[in-house]
Design a protein around this motif. Structure first.
Motif, PDB file in Angstrom:
ATOM      1  N   GLY A  48       0.811  -1.219   0.000  1.00 24.30           N
ATOM      2  CA  GLY A  48       0.000   0.000   0.000  1.00 24.30           C
ATOM      3  C   GLY A  48       0.839   1.261   0.000  1.00 24.30           C
ATOM      4  N   GLU A  49       1.969   1.255   0.734  1.00 22.09           N
ATOM      5  CA  GLU A  49       2.819   2.441   0.786  1.00 22.09           C
ATOM      6  C   GLU A  49       3.462   2.710  -0.574  1.00 22.09           C
ATOM      7  OE1 GLU A  49       6.743   4.070   3.248  1.00 22.09           O
ATOM      8  OE2 GLU A  49       5.581   2.346   3.980  1.00 22.09           O
ATOM      9  N   GLU A  50       3.919   1.642  -1.242  1.00 24.11           N
ATOM     10  CA  GLU A  50       4.533   1.800  -2.569  1.00 24.11           C
ATOM     11  C   GLU A  50       3.510   2.243  -3.607  1.00 24.11           C
ATOM     12  OE1 GLU A  50       8.137  -1.521  -2.330  1.00 24.11           O
ATOM     13  OE2 GLU A  50       6.078  -2.151  -2.817  1.00 24.11           O
ATOM     14  N   ILE A  51       2.297   1.696  -3.533  1.00 24.31           N
ATOM     15  CA  ILE A  51       1.245   2.104  -4.457  1.00 24.31           C
ATOM     16  C   ILE A  51       0.911   3.580  -4.256  1.00 24.31           C
ATOM     17  CG2 ILE A  51      -1.195   1.799  -5.062  1.00 24.31           C
ATOM     18  CD1 ILE A  51      -0.839  -1.178  -4.381  1.00 24.31           C
ATOM     19  N   GLY A 249      -7.542   5.997  -5.877  1.00 24.58           N
ATOM     20  CA  GLY A 249      -6.382   5.144  -5.681  1.00 24.58           C
ATOM     21  C   GLY A 249      -6.634   3.854  -4.934  1.00 24.58           C
ATOM     22  N   PHE A 250      -7.645   3.847  -4.040  1.00 30.71           N
ATOM     23  CA  PHE A 250      -7.750   2.708  -3.128  1.00 30.71           C
ATOM     24  C   PHE A 250      -9.152   2.127  -2.992  1.00 30.71           C
ATOM     25  CE2 PHE A 250      -3.888   4.890  -1.974  1.00 30.71           C
ATOM     26  CZ  PHE A 250      -2.996   3.850  -1.776  1.00 30.71           C
ATOM     27  N   ALA A 251     -10.174   2.766  -3.575  1.00 32.85           N
ATOM     28  CA  ALA A 251     -11.523   2.222  -3.422  1.00 32.85           C
ATOM     29  C   ALA A 251     -11.619   0.821  -4.009  1.00 32.85           C
ATOM     30  CB  ALA A 251     -12.545   3.148  -4.085  1.00 32.85           C
ATOM     31  N   SER A 252     -10.989   0.602  -5.171  1.00 24.26           N
ATOM     32  CA  SER A 252     -11.034  -0.738  -5.765  1.00 24.26           C
ATOM     33  C   SER A 252     -10.386  -1.766  -4.852  1.00 24.26           C
ATOM     34  CB  SER A 252     -10.327  -0.729  -7.131  1.00 24.26           C
ATOM     35  OG  SER A 252     -11.032   0.063  -8.057  1.00 24.26           O
ATOM     36  N   GLY A 371      -0.704  10.679   1.433  1.00 20.05           N
ATOM     37  CA  GLY A 371      -1.192  10.528   2.803  1.00 20.05           C
ATOM     38  C   GLY A 371      -2.236   9.434   2.917  1.00 20.05           C
ATOM     39  N   GLY A 372      -3.099   9.353   1.898  1.00 17.89           N
ATOM     40  CA  GLY A 372      -4.122   8.315   1.914  1.00 17.89           C
ATOM     41  C   GLY A 372      -3.530   6.922   1.858  1.00 17.89           C
ATOM     42  N   GLY A 373      -2.434   6.764   1.079  1.00 18.28           N
ATOM     43  CA  GLY A 373      -1.787   5.455   1.023  1.00 18.28           C
ATOM     44  C   GLY A 373      -1.228   5.041   2.374  1.00 18.28           C
ATOM     45  N   LEU A 374      -0.620   5.990   3.073  1.00 22.52           N
ATOM     46  CA  LEU A 374      -0.088   5.688   4.403  1.00 22.52           C
ATOM     47  C   LEU A 374      -1.211   5.359   5.385  1.00 22.52           C
ATOM     48  CD1 LEU A 374       2.616   8.514   4.611  1.00 22.52           C
ATOM     49  CD2 LEU A 374       2.992   6.072   4.160  1.00 22.52           C
ATOM     50  N   TYR A 376      -4.254   4.246   4.595  1.00 25.48           N
ATOM     51  CA  TYR A 376      -4.883   2.978   4.202  1.00 25.48           C
ATOM     52  C   TYR A 376      -4.084   1.798   4.733  1.00 25.48           C
ATOM     53  CZ  TYR A 376      -6.342  -0.912   1.233  1.00 25.48           C
ATOM     54  OH  TYR A 376      -6.773  -2.130   0.784  1.00 25.48           O
ATOM     55  N   GLU A 377      -2.755   1.925   4.730  1.00 26.65           N
ATOM     56  CA  GLU A 377      -1.898   0.832   5.185  1.00 26.65           C
ATOM     57  C   GLU A 377      -2.094   0.555   6.673  1.00 26.65           C
ATOM     58  OE1 GLU A 377       0.951  -2.082   4.093  1.00 26.65           O
ATOM     59  OE2 GLU A 377      -0.227  -0.691   2.886  1.00 26.65           O
ATOM     60  N   THR A 378      -2.514   1.590   7.433  1.00 28.76           N
ATOM     61  CA  THR A 378      -2.616   1.434   8.891  1.00 28.76           C
ATOM     62  C   THR A 378      -4.053   1.306   9.386  1.00 28.76           C
ATOM     63  OG1 THR A 378      -2.519   3.843   9.150  1.00 28.76           O
ATOM     64  CG2 THR A 378      -0.449   2.633   9.305  1.00 28.76           C
ATOM     65  N   ILE A 379      -4.982   2.073   8.785  1.00 31.13           N
ATOM     66  CA  ILE A 379      -6.354   2.073   9.330  1.00 31.13           C
ATOM     67  C   ILE A 379      -7.405   1.674   8.303  1.00 31.13           C
ATOM     68  CG2 ILE A 379      -5.813   3.762  11.112  1.00 31.13           C
ATOM     69  CD1 ILE A 379      -7.047   5.926   9.395  1.00 31.13           C
TER      70      ILE A 379
END
Length: 417
Positions: A48-51, A249-252, A371-374, A376-379
């Protein structure tokens, strides 16, 4: 000032048909890239962080590339020529995905694609606004064909990648860019952008003229006077659009993690864009009646509610219904931006205005994506609360922003010297 005879409906219909085709071609690639690029990145082994970093960096690069290209388009013989060049370059860049391997190669390929692809939509918008100004074209009715092609790409792409697997993404994306090149060749030729009369800026204020002192050169980085008065509204628009970062970026990935299939995810995206199409088709009259500020306030409040609800597992029907809010969160915001630019800026400054808005949106989108990627990876899906906060910030700005005034020259134009 040069006076022009009344325009017959035939040129307008021709322009509308060609512009609809251009929007359709441009958005079919977006319809594959947005929902399925993150899924392909995960398939290639990225976390998630790399994406988030790849998505954020390619968005950030657009800030450096797009505004200068759009200013160049304002001085070009025809914006359509530059649009065709960007589509050909985008096809070549997309084909590179078929041979890359590993995080570093994917990152470089993505940055190259972002650099050549990013001017396409703002250039199309600038050409479309020239048609609005000169021919009385309805921007929303042309733009909706882009949304329709986005829907088609969502559904067909979901079916294709359901059969091919995520590894088929590079081939599918390259084919969509090939279609984009084919239709962009039919882009309307409008000639040199026209100047408003009287000119909104004196020659010494034109931001692209060379300056001698360092102070003057640094001053060129600030928006010109005709755009500076639009900044509060452009900032609010940028915040609302950037609050879509986690969705794009992350809904899918969220939906896939909750157990939804590629076909169902494609349908979620399609439902959102169907709602967008309806708004583009019907927006002209209510926008004239209620104004840009009211449209944007509705968009900001709806976006805040939408991102809050996305923190829950709403089920198949719940997510389908929630996706209809895209009509207000994205489409109402976008059509408000085009109305603001079309009514407040001279035609030969459309590119500069689109570039400034694009830069604001892109900077905020990059920050929100990273910020959203970070988050998403945690919460996980609770990261959408941060997007809701961005939308509420836009709402506060809109309540305080002064009403922008349009140029007194209206739609009167003269040929550039």
């Amino acid at each position: 000032m040069v006076s022009h005879p009344p325009i017959s409906s035939d040129p307008k219909r021709r322009f509308d048909r060609r512009m609809s085709l251009v929007f359709a071609g441009n958005f079919v690639s977006l319809g594959i890239f947005f929902p399925f690029f993150p899924v392909w990145l995960a398939h290639e082994g990225l976390n998630g962080e790399e994406i988030g970093l790849i998505l954020a960096l390619q968005i950030g690069l657009r800030v450096l590339v797009c505004p200068p290209v759009l200013r160049l388009a304002d001085r070009s013989r025809d914006r359509a020529h530059l649009l065709i060049a960007t589509s050909v370059a985008s096809l070549a860049a997309a084909c590179v995905y078929t041979i890359v391997d590993g995080y570093t190669q994917i990152l470089v390929a993505t940055l190259v694609l972002a650099a050549v692809w990013c001017p396409a939509i703002p250039l199309s918008d600038a050409i479309a606004l020239s048609g609005v100004r000169r021919l009385g074209s309805d921007y929303g009715r042309s733009r909706l064909w882009g949304s329709l092609s986005f829907i088609l790409a969502n559904v067909v792409g979901g079916i294709a990648l359901g059969h091919l697997g995520p590894g088929g993404f590079p081939m599918v994306l390259s084919l969509t860019f090939l279609a984009t090149v084919a239709v962009t060749l039919f882009a309307p030729r409008m000639g040199r952008p026209l100047r408003a009369s009287p000119l909104p800026l004196s020659p010494s204020q034109e931001p692209w003229l060379p300056q001698r002192s360092l102070t003057s050169r640094l001053r060129r980085l600030a928006p010109a006077p005709d755009l500076r008065r639009l900044l509060p509204f452009l900032l609010a628009i940028a915040l609302i659009q950037a609050s879509h970062a986690l969705l794009n970026g992350f809904a899918s990935l969220v939906w896939a993690r909750l157990g939804y299939s590629a076909m169902e995810i494609g349908c979620f995206w399609a439902i959102g864009v169907i709602a967008e199409v309806v708004l583009f088709r019907l927006a002209a009259k209510p926008l004239r009646r209620f104004g840009v500020r009211s449209f944007l306030i509705a968009a900001a409040l709806t976006a805040s509610a939408r991102w809050t609800l996305l923190t829950f597992d709403l089920g198949l029907l719940g997510f389908a219904v929630l996706q209809t809010a895209h009509a207000l969160t994205f489409a109402a915001t976008h059509v408000s931006l085009q109305s603001l630019i079309g009514s407040s800026v001279a035609e030969n400054r459309f590119g500069a205005a689109q570039g400034l808005s694009f830069a604001l949106q892109t900077i905020l989108m990059a920050a929100a994506t990273l910020g959203g990627g970070l988050l998403y990876e945690t919460i996980f899906s609770s990261a959408f609360y941060a997007m809701a906060a961005m939308a509420l910030t836009a709402f506060a700005i809109l309540l305080l922003a002064p009403q922008p005034q349009s140029e007194g020259s209206g739609g009167k134009t003269s040929e550039p010297s």
